[in-house]
Scaffold this motif. Structure first.
Motif, PDB file in Angstrom:
ATOM      1  N   LEU A  89       0.835  -1.208   0.000  1.00 37.07           N
ATOM      2  CA  LEU A  89       0.000   0.000   0.000  1.00 37.07           C
ATOM      3  C   LEU A  89       0.864   1.251   0.000  1.00 37.07           C
ATOM      4  CD1 LEU A  89      -2.749  -0.931   2.620  1.00 37.07           C
ATOM      5  CD2 LEU A  89      -3.133  -0.414   0.220  1.00 37.07           C
ATOM      6  N   LYS A  90       1.929   1.210   0.805  1.00 38.53           N
ATOM      7  CA  LYS A  90       2.795   2.386   0.913  1.00 38.53           C
ATOM      8  C   LYS A  90       3.576   2.603  -0.370  1.00 38.53           C
ATOM      9  CE  LYS A  90       3.381   2.398   5.891  1.00 38.53           C
ATOM     10  NZ  LYS A  90       4.231   1.892   6.969  1.00 38.53           N
ATOM     11  N   GLU A  91       4.039   1.518  -0.933  1.00 39.57           N
ATOM     12  CA  GLU A  91       4.886   1.637  -2.120  1.00 39.57           C
ATOM     13  C   GLU A  91       4.113   2.063  -3.360  1.00 39.57           C
ATOM     14  OE1 GLU A  91       7.358  -1.779  -3.211  1.00 39.57           O
ATOM     15  OE2 GLU A  91       8.098  -1.639  -1.146  1.00 39.57           O
ATOM     16  N   ASN A  92       3.028   1.355  -3.617  1.00 38.22           N
ATOM     17  CA  ASN A  92       2.352   1.531  -4.910  1.00 38.22           C
ATOM     18  C   ASN A  92       1.035   2.277  -4.830  1.00 38.22           C
ATOM     19  OD1 ASN A  92       4.433  -0.148  -5.800  1.00 38.22           O
ATOM     20  ND2 ASN A  92       3.220  -1.962  -5.369  1.00 38.22           N
ATOM     21  N   GLY A  93       0.590   2.585  -3.609  1.00 37.80           N
ATOM     22  CA  GLY A  93      -0.729   3.194  -3.469  1.00 37.80           C
ATOM     23  C   GLY A  93      -1.775   2.120  -3.641  1.00 37.80           C
ATOM     24  N   PHE A  94      -2.966   2.328  -3.075  1.00 35.52           N
ATOM     25  CA  PHE A  94      -3.859   1.166  -3.040  1.00 35.52           C
ATOM     26  C   PHE A  94      -4.585   0.870  -4.325  1.00 35.52           C
ATOM     27  CE2 PHE A  94      -7.244   3.974  -1.927  1.00 35.52           C
ATOM     28  CZ  PHE A  94      -6.848   4.727  -0.840  1.00 35.52           C
ATOM     29  N   ARG A  95      -4.553   1.795  -5.267  1.00 34.17           N
ATOM     30  CA  ARG A  95      -5.132   1.484  -6.579  1.00 34.17           C
ATOM     31  C   ARG A  95      -4.423   0.291  -7.221  1.00 34.17           C
ATOM     32  NH1 ARG A  95      -9.164   2.559  -9.848  1.00 34.17           N
ATOM     33  NH2 ARG A  95     -10.503   4.074  -8.899  1.00 34.17           N
ATOM     34  N   SER A  96      -3.136   0.155  -6.894  1.00 37.86           N
ATOM     35  CA  SER A  96      -2.344  -0.884  -7.566  1.00 37.86           C
ATOM     36  C   SER A  96      -2.134  -2.128  -6.728  1.00 37.86           C
ATOM     37  CB  SER A  96      -0.973  -0.339  -7.945  1.00 37.86           C
ATOM     38  OG  SER A  96      -1.052   0.992  -8.297  1.00 37.86           O
ATOM     39  N   THR A  97      -2.848  -2.273  -5.630  1.00 35.81           N
ATOM     40  CA  THR A  97      -2.649  -3.507  -4.863  1.00 35.81           C
ATOM     41  C   THR A  97      -3.163  -4.702  -5.667  1.00 35.81           C
ATOM     42  OG1 THR A  97      -4.753  -3.134  -3.804  1.00 35.81           O
ATOM     43  CG2 THR A  97      -2.803  -2.493  -2.562  1.00 35.81           C
ATOM     44  N   ARG A  98      -2.589  -5.857  -5.359  1.00 35.59           N
ATOM     45  CA  ARG A  98      -2.994  -7.067  -6.073  1.00 35.59           C
ATOM     46  C   ARG A  98      -4.369  -7.518  -5.590  1.00 35.59           C
ATOM     47  NH1 ARG A  98      -1.792 -11.828  -3.878  1.00 35.59           N
ATOM     48  NH2 ARG A  98      -0.084 -10.876  -2.739  1.00 35.59           N
ATOM     49  N   ARG A  99      -5.234  -7.823  -6.545  1.00 36.66           N
ATOM     50  CA  ARG A  99      -6.589  -8.271  -6.204  1.00 36.66           C
ATOM     51  C   ARG A  99      -6.677  -9.794  -6.129  1.00 36.66           C
ATOM     52  NH1 ARG A  99      -6.064  -3.121  -6.917  1.00 36.66           N
ATOM     53  NH2 ARG A  99      -7.816  -1.882  -7.696  1.00 36.66           N
ATOM     54  N   SER A 437      -0.158 -11.346 -12.015  1.00 38.34           N
ATOM     55  CA  SER A 437      -1.472 -10.913 -11.532  1.00 38.34           C
ATOM     56  C   SER A 437      -1.576  -9.393 -11.574  1.00 38.34           C
ATOM     57  CB  SER A 437      -1.709 -11.376 -10.083  1.00 38.34           C
ATOM     58  OG  SER A 437      -1.697 -12.767 -10.005  1.00 38.34           O
ATOM     59  N   LEU A 438      -0.583  -8.726 -10.993  1.00 36.89           N
ATOM     60  CA  LEU A 438      -0.612  -7.255 -10.943  1.00 36.89           C
ATOM     61  C   LEU A 438      -0.718  -6.646 -12.333  1.00 36.89           C
ATOM     62  CD1 LEU A 438       2.068  -6.526  -8.199  1.00 36.89           C
ATOM     63  CD2 LEU A 438      -0.304  -5.737  -8.169  1.00 36.89           C
ATOM     64  N   ARG A 439       0.090  -7.188 -13.257  1.00 39.43           N
ATOM     65  CA  ARG A 439       0.151  -6.609 -14.598  1.00 39.43           C
ATOM     66  C   ARG A 439      -1.167  -6.804 -15.348  1.00 39.43           C
ATOM     67  NH1 ARG A 439      -0.070  -3.523 -17.066  1.00 39.43           N
ATOM     68  NH2 ARG A 439       1.004  -2.714 -18.888  1.00 39.43           N
TER      69      ARG A 439
END
Ligand SMILES: Nc1ncnc2c1ncn2[C@@H]1O[C@H](COP(=O)(O)OP(=O)(O)O)[C@@H](O)[C@H]1O
Ligand SMILES: C=C(OP(=O)(O)O)C(=O)O
Ligand SMILES: [K+]
Ligand SMILES: [Mg+2]
Length: 576
Positions: A89-99, A437-439
């Motif tokens: 969350l801190k690194e990428n912001g929560f828009r980019s968290t893995r779902r 997954s993230l990508r």
């Protein structure tokens, strides 16, 4: 009787702050159920324009009837989140968290404390132990290590125990890690007990009826086709077979037999889904407090119902979820009933691919994922995602495409088996699942492939219908308003799962007071589970904001949709 739902939307903007909590006109689900004709549903839209005064005014002492409750939420340690998630969350912001959630089967390659921690750091949400292998003592130690990791390092890794099931499989190969079967060689498959010394070219079979059930001319398929034999002679308990497709035999490899091109199923019908050994393993799982029990070779809904009532009787306050593994023709035939009865399902492609033609596995996978989504049950896609990584440090392009497909289908979770249990590169395999997954998730959102799946109503009561509609609306609002996150307080996890089912564009922060619920939510798509200490969290949104902000997990101005099931409300607000 006609039922009315009055929808009143009040909007308060910054500059005219009105203390608005708690909602005087909100009623609880049970009240609604009793008195549906007098319902009023309040949707509050509060666009604060980042003005902290709005929220300060709402945090006034008058909003809290008990000082004790207030001090409980002021405790800054009263929020727990996964260390790996917090870092993400801190690194990428929560828009980019893995779902998409990730499951690792734990085996000899990953059972050490440091190895388990490396997997947790790498994004393992659930650790799976397969009761097909290893002793109960071995599994107990793994469970305790995962627990310790959770307690000492703040993870919420859930534990899934997978039963052996009544499959036919080979014995232990007398301790060898693998044995080569050469083309044309004659091997004996036997149900005899040989003690420790296994004669050469002999394989133990775990199923007593084996020699009776097979016929000369049958094809014996090991692990869905890794090695093949033809049955040439039956001598009492021994079955002589000629190797027709050479390959490596692995300990306890699964066996199926085929006659005239079709799987021989009769023997399966004779075997109980849950064997006596499975029941002992289930008792073990209940005693150890595992979070999920996955049942192998489920044939009908009845066995799931039976197990669920058994668990309830054995452990009244336990909330162990039962996952049905879909890996047989029977389970496909009874799919909807089985999934309805279960708390989730697994597309167990390993055995499924040995029971139906391989080319049918992808469409069955898609179908199972869809049925689960419609019925609001978490679904796991499993087996052979990165099979080549058991030996090699990079996956094949085809394997990456397979992972992408499951992510694109928005399955709740992907699972590693041999890659993490006994492969040479468990952490690298997990990294591949994570990065792919993230990508793919990001690409899917950017391309605006908004999912067109029609979700049927699944509620069984009016109160449930309201929760469901609130969640559907909140997810839709979040997409249209491009919200950064949905916040939900959830006691049992049900409302959080209803939101997850909508697969919104933004992540769902799910707050619960129960550690076991937090672990269980870790299996579901898009949910970021937090544990909070106050159980009256609905009115503590502002406190939650400050706690998360203080830890750098959200920031000023983030647009949040807050869903409350107890208050039956949807609030739209900027983080003050
Ligand atoms: N607890 C364990 N102890 C030893 N080996 C294990 C264990 N769990 C898994 N493995 C190894 O990892 C492989 C893949 O795991 P999995 O897919 O769960 O089992 P299977 O291949 O039997 O279906 C197994 O075949 C086995 O070799
Ligand atoms: C996950 C599976 O089950 P198991 O590994 O227990 O055979 C499978 O068959 O794909
Ligand atoms: K199993
Ligand atoms: Mg299986």
């Amino acid at each position: 009787m006609a039922q009315f739902l009055n929808l009143s939307i009040s909007v308060s903007v910054s500059g005219s702050p009105k203390p608005s909590l708690p909602f005087p006109n909100a009623v609880s689900g049970s009240a609604l159920a009793k008195n549906p004709g007098k319902t009023s549903l309040c949707i509050k839209a509060i666009a604060s324009n980042h003005d902290p005064s709005v929220l300060t005014s709402k945090l006034g002492a008058g909003d809290f009837s008990s000082a004790g409750r207030f001090s409980a939420v002021l405790d800054s340690s009263s929020i727990e989140v996964d260390a790996a998630t917090e870092a993400e969350l801190k690194e990428n912001g929560f828009r980019s968290t893995r779902r998409t959630k990730l499951i690792c089967t734990i085996g000899p390659a990953t059972c050490g404390p440091e190895q388990l921690e490396a997997l947790a750091v790498g994004g393992m949400n659930v650790a799976r132990i397969n009761m097909c292998h290893g002793t109960r003592e071995w599994h107990r130690e793994v469970i305790h290590r995962v627990r310790r990791l959770n307690e000492e390092k703040g993870y919420a890794v859930a534990i899934m125990m997978d039963t052996e099931g009544s499959e036919i499989h080979m014995g232990d190969l007398g301790g060898a890690s693998s044995v080569k079967a050469e083309d044309g060689q004659i091997w004996t498959f036997s149900v005899r007990a040989f003690g420790s010394a296994l004669p050469e070219h002999t394989i133990n079979v775990n199923y007593g009826g084996f020699a009776e059930d097979v016929e000369v001319g049958d094809e014996l398929v090991v692990d869905g086709g890794m090695v093949r034999f033809e049955v040439i002679e039956k001598i009492g308990p021994d079955v002589k077979c000629r190797c027709t497709d050479p390959g490596l035999l692995l300990p306890r490899a699964n066996l199926t037999f085929w006659r005239d091109g079709s799987l021989v199923q009769e023997r399966n019908a004779m075997l109980p889904t849950i064997s006596s050994k499975d029941w002992l393993d289930i008792d073990f799982g209940i005693a150890e407090g595992v979070d999920f029990i996955a049942i192998s070779f489920v044939k009908s809904a009845e066995v799931i119902k039976h197990l669920k009532s058994y668990i309830k009787a054995r452990a009244r306050d336990s909330d162990i979820s039962v996952i049905a593994k879909i890996e047989s023709i029977d389970s496909l035939n009874n799919l909807e009933h089985i999934i309805k009865a279960s708390d989730g399902a697994m597309v167990a492609r390993g055995d499924l691919g040995a029971q139906i033609p391989l080319e049918q596995v992808p469409s069955q996978q898609q179908k199972i994922v869809e049925v689960c989504r419609k019925l609001n049950k978490p679904v796991i896609v499993a087996s052979q995602f990165l099979e080549s990584m058991i030996e090699y440090p990079t996956p094949t392009r085809a394997e990456v495409a397979d992972v992408s497909e499951a992510v694109r289908q928005q399955a709740d979770a992907l699972m590693l088996s041999g890659e993490s249990a006994m492969g040479q590169f468990p952490e690298k395999a997990l990294t591949v699942l994570r990065t792919v997954s993230l990508r793919i998730e990001k690409w899917w959102r950017e391309e605006k492939h908004r999912d067109a799946m029609q979700l049927p109503g699944i509620a069984s009561s009016f109160a449930d219908s309201i929760s469901e509609e609130i969640c559907n609306s909140a997810a839709k609002m979040a997409n249209i308003l491009k919200a950064d996150a949905i916040f939900v307080y959830t006691k049992t996890g049900h409302v959080a799962s209803l939101l997850s089912r909508c697969r919104p564009d933004c992540p769902i922060f799910a707050f619960t007071t129960t550690t076991s619920v937090r672990r269980r939510l870790n299996l579901q798509w898009g949910l970021i589970p937090f544990r909070v200490s106050s159980d009256d969290s609905d009115s503590n949104l502002n406190k939650t904001f400050s706690l998360l902000k203080a830890r750098g997990m959200i920031k000023l101005g983030d647009l949040v949709i807050a869903v409350s099931d107890t208050l039956q409300s949807i609030q739209v607000m900027n983080v003050p």
